[in-house]
Design a protein around this motif. Structure first.
Motif, mmCIF file in Angstrom:
data_model
loop_
_atom_site.group_PDB
_atom_site.id
_atom_site.type_symbol
_atom_site.label_atom_id
_atom_site.label_comp_id
_atom_site.label_asym_id
_atom_site.label_seq_id
_atom_site.Cartn_x
_atom_site.Cartn_y
_atom_site.Cartn_z
ATOM 1 N N MET A 156 -8.421 -9.550 17.428
ATOM 2 C CA MET A 156 -9.726 -9.670 18.090
ATOM 3 C C MET A 156 -10.877 -9.256 17.178
ATOM 4 S SD MET A 156 -10.840 -8.429 21.839
ATOM 5 C CE MET A 156 -12.556 -8.167 22.288
ATOM 6 N N LEU A 157 -10.631 -8.319 16.285
ATOM 7 C CA LEU A 157 -11.684 -7.802 15.400
ATOM 8 C C LEU A 157 -11.311 -8.141 13.959
ATOM 9 C CD1 LEU A 157 -11.969 -4.325 17.135
ATOM 10 C CD2 LEU A 157 -13.674 -6.162 17.277
ATOM 11 N N PRO A 158 -11.707 -9.323 13.472
ATOM 12 C CA PRO A 158 -11.266 -9.781 12.147
ATOM 13 C C PRO A 158 -11.637 -8.838 11.006
ATOM 14 C CG PRO A 158 -12.256 -11.584 13.387
ATOM 15 C CD PRO A 158 -12.510 -10.339 14.171
ATOM 16 N N GLY A 159 -12.716 -8.077 11.156
ATOM 17 C CA GLY A 159 -13.126 -7.167 10.094
ATOM 18 C C GLY A 159 -12.368 -5.850 10.079
ATOM 19 N N LEU A 160 -11.552 -5.612 11.088
ATOM 20 C CA LEU A 160 -10.788 -4.372 11.184
ATOM 21 C C LEU A 160 -9.578 -4.454 10.259
ATOM 22 C CD1 LEU A 160 -10.339 -1.640 12.664
ATOM 23 C CD2 LEU A 160 -9.036 -2.924 14.385
ATOM 24 N N THR A 161 -9.380 -3.446 9.419
ATOM 25 C CA THR A 161 -8.234 -3.420 8.504
ATOM 26 C C THR A 161 -7.145 -2.527 9.080
ATOM 27 O OG1 THR A 161 -9.011 -1.493 7.276
ATOM 28 C CG2 THR A 161 -9.808 -3.669 6.545
ATOM 29 N N PRO A 162 -5.893 -2.744 8.659
ATOM 30 C CA PRO A 162 -4.806 -1.860 9.120
ATOM 31 C C PRO A 162 -5.068 -0.393 8.810
ATOM 32 C CG PRO A 162 -3.904 -3.850 8.142
ATOM 33 C CD PRO A 162 -5.384 -3.884 7.876
ATOM 34 N N ASP A 163 -5.694 -0.105 7.668
ATOM 35 C CA ASP A 163 -5.975 1.293 7.307
ATOM 36 C C ASP A 163 -6.989 1.924 8.268
ATOM 37 O OD1 ASP A 163 -4.210 1.186 5.225
ATOM 38 O OD2 ASP A 163 -5.742 0.970 3.648
ATOM 39 N N VAL A 164 -8.055 1.190 8.566
ATOM 40 C CA VAL A 164 -9.069 1.731 9.482
ATOM 41 C C VAL A 164 -8.481 1.880 10.886
ATOM 42 C CG1 VAL A 164 -11.297 1.271 10.600
ATOM 43 C CG2 VAL A 164 -11.032 0.909 8.143
ATOM 44 N N LEU A 165 -7.663 0.927 11.293
ATOM 45 C CA LEU A 165 -7.007 1.048 12.595
ATOM 46 C C LEU A 165 -6.127 2.301 12.633
ATOM 47 C CD1 LEU A 165 -6.334 -0.027 15.403
ATOM 48 C CD2 LEU A 165 -4.579 -1.478 14.359
ATOM 49 N N ALA A 166 -5.377 2.534 11.558
ATOM 50 C CA ALA A 166 -4.502 3.703 11.503
ATOM 51 C C ALA A 166 -5.299 5.005 11.613
ATOM 52 C CB ALA A 166 -3.689 3.687 10.209
ATOM 53 N N PRO A 181 -20.092 -0.141 14.011
ATOM 54 C CA PRO A 181 -20.862 -1.221 14.640
ATOM 55 C C PRO A 181 -20.761 -2.562 13.914
ATOM 56 C CG PRO A 181 -22.169 0.791 14.523
ATOM 57 C CD PRO A 181 -20.947 1.032 13.700
ATOM 58 N N GLU A 182 -20.325 -2.557 12.652
ATOM 59 C CA GLU A 182 -20.212 -3.821 11.914
ATOM 60 C C GLU A 182 -19.006 -4.640 12.364
ATOM 61 O OE1 GLU A 182 -18.007 -0.660 9.478
ATOM 62 O OE2 GLU A 182 -19.841 -0.772 10.698
ATOM 63 N N LEU A 183 -18.117 -4.074 13.158
ATOM 64 C CA LEU A 183 -16.939 -4.812 13.621
ATOM 65 C C LEU A 183 -17.324 -5.752 14.757
ATOM 66 C CD1 LEU A 183 -14.148 -2.059 13.706
ATOM 67 C CD2 LEU A 183 -14.397 -3.942 12.064
ATOM 68 N N SER A 184 -17.327 -7.039 14.459
ATOM 69 C CA SER A 184 -17.648 -8.051 15.470
ATOM 70 C C SER A 184 -16.378 -8.782 15.881
ATOM 71 C CB SER A 184 -18.666 -9.062 14.918
ATOM 72 O OG SER A 184 -19.931 -8.465 14.770
ATOM 73 N N PRO A 185 -16.201 -9.030 17.174
ATOM 74 C CA PRO A 185 -15.012 -9.761 17.625
ATOM 75 C C PRO A 185 -15.104 -11.240 17.258
ATOM 76 C CG PRO A 185 -16.459 -9.328 19.463
ATOM 77 C CD PRO A 185 -17.045 -8.602 18.292
ATOM 78 N N LYS A 186 -13.960 -11.880 17.271
ATOM 79 C CA LYS A 186 -13.904 -13.288 16.875
ATOM 80 C C LYS A 186 -14.637 -14.201 17.852
ATOM 81 C CE LYS A 186 -9.338 -14.176 18.963
ATOM 82 N NZ LYS A 186 -7.949 -14.624 18.662
ATOM 83 N N PHE A 187 -15.025 -13.659 19.008
ATOM 84 C CA PHE A 187 -15.727 -14.469 20.004
ATOM 85 C C PHE A 187 -17.234 -14.549 19.750
ATOM 86 C CE2 PHE A 187 -12.195 -12.285 22.288
ATOM 87 C CZ PHE A 187 -11.367 -13.389 22.423
ATOM 88 N N ASP A 188 -17.756 -13.739 18.841
ATOM 89 C CA ASP A 188 -19.202 -13.732 18.609
ATOM 90 C C ASP A 188 -19.647 -15.028 17.937
ATOM 91 O OD1 ASP A 188 -19.364 -11.242 19.708
ATOM 92 O OD2 ASP A 188 -19.822 -10.183 17.846
#
Length: 289
Positions: A28-38, A233-240
């Motif tokens: 859903m959040l293309p800019g989100l990386t696995p590291d930031v999610l972790a 705030p820079e994380l935009s979902p793929k629906f934007d």
């Protein structure tokens, strides 16, 4: 879980239609990386915003706001009897959850004076209409439905090229019934309700600010979907429609309301869905009220 709260001279009710797993966070959040999610997994899970499979948990809900003068419903959720093949749990849905929740809050469909849509996506217009004798009719018979002009024009143009189901079954019947108000950004209802332009998710997306003389509460719609977007705030979902504009709008909004008394009521954050914006590092957090 509180479904009713007061701020200033407003009484606010949450009308929850669904709450649960939606899409994987990294999808859903293309800019989100696995590291930031972790790095953020623990607090997201503690907040009820992420499950054990890293799937985002979202609420789908309306708010009913009672001002001293009006009863106003913000965003009308998913709806029944509507073909939504892209989302099986919404496709031809036929349950009484939403209307039962509305009744439990003490409202009938006839009590609503205004229905105000932050934008015209499928999960924000669904209960605008209901099926009656094979026709779509306004669900809230005494209400004026408020649509932003930029948003309405965008979907009118889009629908002219390729039919947009939610626009056809949940917006146009309201216009045809002469219950719609197509408004610009200077629209207000008395001294309590104002439009705040928040473009990016869609071209005419708006938030609604409530309060006499100050913003006691603001309803942010799809300006943000998940609490991790307050932290980043820079994380935009793929629906934007315009992810860059949405990110700028989101940061500007969070900056504006940061460390104020304004209650931010989100459309999709998991329960309790509302809080006050506080600064945290280079981002923000929506602290539960």
């Amino acid at each position: 879980m509180s479904l009713k709260f007061n701020v200033g001279d407003l009484t606010i009710h949450r009308i929850v239609e669904e709450e649960g797993k939606f899409l994987p966070a990294l999808d859903m959040l293309p800019g989100l990386t696995p590291d930031v999610l972790a790095e953020n997994r623990a607090w997201m899970k503690a907040a009820g915003a992420l499950d054990d499979s890293d799937t985002l948990i979202l609420a789908f809900q309306s708010y009913v706001v009672k001002t001293p003068h009006h009863t106003i419903l913000i965003d009308s959720c998913i709806g029944n009897d509507k073909p939504r093949p892209g989302r099986p749990s919404w496709d031809m849905k036929a349950d009484d959850t939403y209307l039962r929740s509305l009744a439990a809050a003490g409202f009938s469909v006839g009590d609503i004076d205004f229905v105000m849509c932050t934008h015209l996506h499928v999960d924000h217009v669904g209960w605008n209409t209901r099926l009656e004798n094979g026709r779509w009719v306004p669900t809230f018979p005494n209400a004026r439905y408020v649509f932003d002009k930029t948003e309405f024009d965008y979907w009118t143009e889009t629908n002219a090229k390729t039919e947009v189901g939610p626009f056809v079954d949940s917006v146009l019947p309201v216009v045809e019934a002469k219950r719609a108000e197509i408004v610009r950004n200077d629209f207000a209802i008395g001294d309590h309700t104002r439009i705040l332009p928040t473009p990016g998710h869609t071209p005419g997306h708006v938030a609604f600010a409530f309060g006499r003389g100050k913003d006691d509460a603001v309803f942010s719609g799809d300006l943000m979907h998940s609490p991790i977007q307050t932290r980043y705030p820079e994380l935009s979902p793929k629906f934007d429609v315009d992810p860059a504009q949405a990110a700028k709008t989101r940061r500007d909004f969070l900056e504006h309301y940061c460390d104020t008394a304004t209650l931010c009521c989100t459309a999709h954050f998991p329960s309790p869905s509302s809080g006050r914006i506080k600064r945290k590092g280079n981002g923000f957090v929506c602290e539960t009220a």
